[in-house]
Structures are given as C-alpha cells and as structure tokens.
Design an enzyme around this catalytic site. Structure first.
Site: not given
Ligand code: NDP
Ligand code: 2IT
Length: 446
Positions: A126, A166
């Site tokens: 991430k 995201d």
C-alpha cells in the site's frame, strides 16, 4: 492462549506503539490467528506471524511540486511493500491529508490477507501521500502525480509491485501516474491497475469493489435463507466504493436511503434510484462537489451536517468511507433499529468495540478484507488481461468477480464456523493466512 496473544501484541507494540491503526489491525488478526497457529504443528517454531507484521520494505520520499501560484509545495510519499510470498506487491495508493505510515502499514497488512483470499497470485502493499487533492486544479493534480511517480517508478514494475487507486486516487490520478511511468521507463506495461479502457484497463474495475461488497452481502444473506431484495440499505461515503455499492443494491431491488462525505450525510426516505445516483456520480466524479448539494436537487431528502448515517434505520449497513468510521454507539443504534447485516466496503471501518457488538448479537458481519476484495480481485484480472494482451467482456469479468466473492464466502465458512454462527472475521483471517504462511515456509527464511 490469552497470554500468548498478549505477549505477542506486547512484543509488536514495543516497536510500533506510535502506530495506532497498525496496532489495531495486528491485534485484530492476532486474536483469531494465534489460537489457530498454536493448533497447527507445521507453524510451530517458525515465527511466521512475527515475520508477517514486519514489512519487507518501506519507502518514504519527498514529493516537491509547484502549485498554480508558482509556489513550491512539499509532501511526503510512501510505499509499504509488506509481503511478496505469493506474488508481486499489490495494493492501492491513498492521497489524503490524514495519511501516515501507521495508516499505510495497517492497509498493507490487511491487503496481504485480502489478496490471498482472492485466490489470485498477489502479494500485499500500500502507498500514498499526505497530499490533499481537495480544491486542487487539474494541473496541480497532474504535477503532483508526476512528482510522486518520478520517485516511485524506481521501486515498482509489472512483476515487482503494481499500485492502484484508493481514497483520493481514481482514474484521473492513475492516468497521470501511468503517463509519467511510461515516459521515465520507456515502457508500456501493466504497472498500475484501474487504467482507462483504451490503454489497458479492465471493464468492471471501477465497479468491482462496490459490486463485490454487495455480492458478498448477498452470499451471507443467502446462507441464512434471506436476500438483499427489498431491504433498506444505509451506505456511508459517496466515492468510488459507495457509488457502485449503491448501484448494485438498486439493481438487486434494495432501497438505498443514505450516502455521505466528510461534510455530513443525506437521508432520502424515498430511496436513491439510478437517476438520483447518476446525479451523485456526476457531482462527485466530474464536478468534485459536496454531498449536501443532493438536497438542493432533491428537496424531499434531508442533510445532516457532520453526521455519519448510522442512526438511520436499516436492514443492511455498508460503511464505504474510511477506517474507524463506525463506533460502539453506532453499532448499538444499528442493532436497536433492527440491522441484520454489515458488509464493509471500506478497510477497517468498524472499531473493535463495534465489531464485538455485532458478534454478540450474532448478526452477519463481514470484515473488509473479505467483503471489499472484489476491487483488488478485478485488479488481478486486469493484470492477467494485460499479460495476455487481451480484454474480456463486461459479462466475463463480472461473472469471474461473482465467482471470486462466492469462493471467499466459502473460505470464510470453512474456517469461521462456530456452532452454526459464522465468524467471518476469523474465517477470513485463517483462510488468508494459510496460503501466505505455507508459501513462506516453502521459501525459507528470507
Ligand atoms: P474515494 O476517494 O473515491 O471516496 C472516499 C469517500 O469517503 C468520500 O466520500 C470521502 O468524503 C469519504 N471519506 C474519506 N475520508 C473520510 C473521513 N476521514 N471522514 C469522512 N468521510 C471520509 O475512495 P474509495 O471509495 O476508493 O475508498 C473508500 C474506502 O474503500 C477506503 O477505506 C478504501 O481503502 C476502501 N477500498 C477501496 C477500494 C478501491 O478499489 N477504490 C478497494 C477496497 C477498499 P470526502 O470527499 O468529503 O473526503
Ligand atoms: O484496498 C484495496 O483493496 C484497494 N484499494 C484496491 C487495491 C488494488 O490493487 O486494486
């Protein structure tokens, strides 16, 4: 057993106590995994979980860019490469002022289990930045994305690490980052997912997380001989995940009565139909407006400033905005109002006390790593299509997405059954763990 868990948490806490979101995610996983690990001899003496909570690599870098006034601005960029035991690092990028290393480590850790659950060969990662896209011009967004990629491109690649979107990163940002990567590497390759359809993107990727979370809710309800049809649904957020969760609920004949953003929540007793949802999509995706503009367009609806939607009566609640957005008192209100099912579209949106309330009342509760895995699953399908130099039809991708969500549901049943009540959290953690742990065992201490 309790002592083993507490000792483990204390050990991890020594190094990470300043990272509350990461510690929250580690605790949640440890509580269900440690008893499982103790029950399985093959994992003894291997320190697997201790290895899994330590990122393989963390990159942190400066992103300097010039705003429209000619002023030089500085943000911090990150990529957490958490685990590559079962495939290249895979996971989104978040651009939001609240981004810290703690938040990205929790997201990367969750991603490892989620990606494993999809059954596709993807490790977990991430990244993101504390850059705030709100109020920025298109030119500023482009210059920031280029600056971000000018550093990140060294560490990623289609066989190494494949970022995606995201919070704050959608099709526009992926486009600018892809363009910069291509320029720097002189390579047209599937290094990012969530790309536009004409340059390597997959049909259904924008819809996948929201649709998948609704498919998962339908699987849970079907398992107890119920269905989503005719149910009242409360959804938080009004971004990518919330929009397509709402769309699939509408298609399956449920009534969606709320959406929200950081300004507050709207409540529409008549239900948000496809036409009203199209208005929200245009407002959010093109005009970059605020959700309260909904009540100007549809005056029968109400806006509740600075409020989350959890006190609106519903059968199904879908938190689709951000972490820790649903608290103990919200869970109690949902239960009091007769809510029977929670399907998380966001990552870790329910606080641990809230989850405990759902489980104590034995209602259906799905953790994001299971219920929101549809997004990264279709990212995996986008990678497959890029490698094949081919594109599947909308129907093909949607049917693969449905199958994947069904398989994740079944994996949760296999490992989460507690005398008839399905503990989806436990099921998801154990099923996600097994594949990664077994790969780590096979690959030795690296
Ligand atoms: P978007 O940026 O498209 O939308 C985010 C939405 O959540 C916006 O409505 C935003 O409101 C709201 N929101 C964000 N932060 C806060 C906050 N601190 N307080 C209140 N509201 C907030 O993001 P996505 O829809 O892509 O992501 C939503 C969630 O889903 C995140 O948890 C993400 O990690 C998760 N997720 C996303 C996937 C994807 O494929 N995109 C896949 C799996 C999970 P505002 O505009 O006012 O900030
Ligand atoms: O949290 C997530 O699963 C995502 N943001 C999607 C990641 C991806 O690589 O598609």
């Amino acid at each position: 057993m309790k002592k083993d868990i507490e000792n483990f948490i204390a050990e991890i806490d020594k190094k990470n106590s300043h990272e509350p979101e990461f510690m929250q995610a580690v605790r949640e996983v440890s509580e269900t995994l440690i008893p499982y690990i103790i029950s399985k001899k093959i994992y003894h003496g291997k320190n697997i979980l201790m290895r899994m909570v330590e990122p393989e690599r963390v990159l942190m870098f400066r992103v300097a860019w010039v705003d429209d006034k000619g002023e030089i601005r500085v943000n911090r960029g990150y990529r957490v490469q958490m685990n590559s035991a079962i495939g290249p690092y895979k996971g989104g990028l978040r651009f939001h002022p609240s981004v810290t290393l703690s938040i990205l480590k929790f997201l990367a850790f969750e991603q490892v289990f989620k990606n494993s659950l999809t059954t596709l060969p993807m490790g977990g990662g991430k990244g993101g930045s504390d850059f705030d896209p709100k109020g920025k011009s298109d030119g500023e967004i482009m210059r920031f994305c280029q600056g971000f990629m000018t550093e990140l491109y060294r560490y990623i690649g289609p066989n190494t690490d494949i970022p995606a979107g995201d919070i704050g990163v959608g099709g526009r940002e992926i486009g600018y980052m892809f363009g910069q990567y291509k320029k720097l590497k002189k390579e047209f390759t599937g290094v990012l997912t969530g790309k536009g359809l004409s340059w390597g993107g997959s049909l259904i990727r924008p819809e996948a997380t929201g649709y998948g979370a609704v498919y998962f809710a339908e699987n849970m309800l079907n398992h107890v001989n119920n269905s989503i049809k005719g149910k009242t649904v409360v959804i938080s957020g009004s971004g990518n995940v919330a929009q397509y969760a709402a769309e699939k609920c509408i298609q399956l004949s449920a009534k969606v009565v709320s959406l929200s953003d950081s300004s507050g929540s709207i409540y529409d007793f008549d239900g948000i139909n496809q036409e009203k949802l199209n208005f929200v999509m245009d407002l959010k995706n093109n005009k970059r407006g605020r959700i309260y503009e909904y009540v100007k367009k549809y005056p029968k609806a109400k806006f509740f400033k600075s409020q989350t939607p959890w006190n609106f009566a519903c059968d199904i609640a879908m938190p689709c905005a951000t972490q820790n957005e649903l608290k103990l008192k919200d869970a109690e209100i949902l239960i009091k109002n007769g809510c029977i099912c929670i399907s998380e579209g966001a990552n870790m949106p329910c606080e641990p006390d809230a989850i405990a309330v759902f489980k104590n009342h034995k209602i259906l509760y799905a953790p994001g790593k299971a219920s929101n895995a549809g997004g990264v699953a279709v990212s995996g399908l986008e990678m497959a299509q890029n490698s094949l130099r081919y594109s599947w039809s909308r129907e093909e991708v949607d049917s693969k997405l449905k199958d994947i969500m069904k398989n994740i549901h079944e994996a949760c049943l296999t490992h989460g059954d507690e005398n008839g009540y399905v503990n989806y959290e436990k099921g998801a953690n154990i099923a996600g763990f097994i594949k990664v742990a077994d790969a780590m065992l096979a690959q030795g201490v690296v």
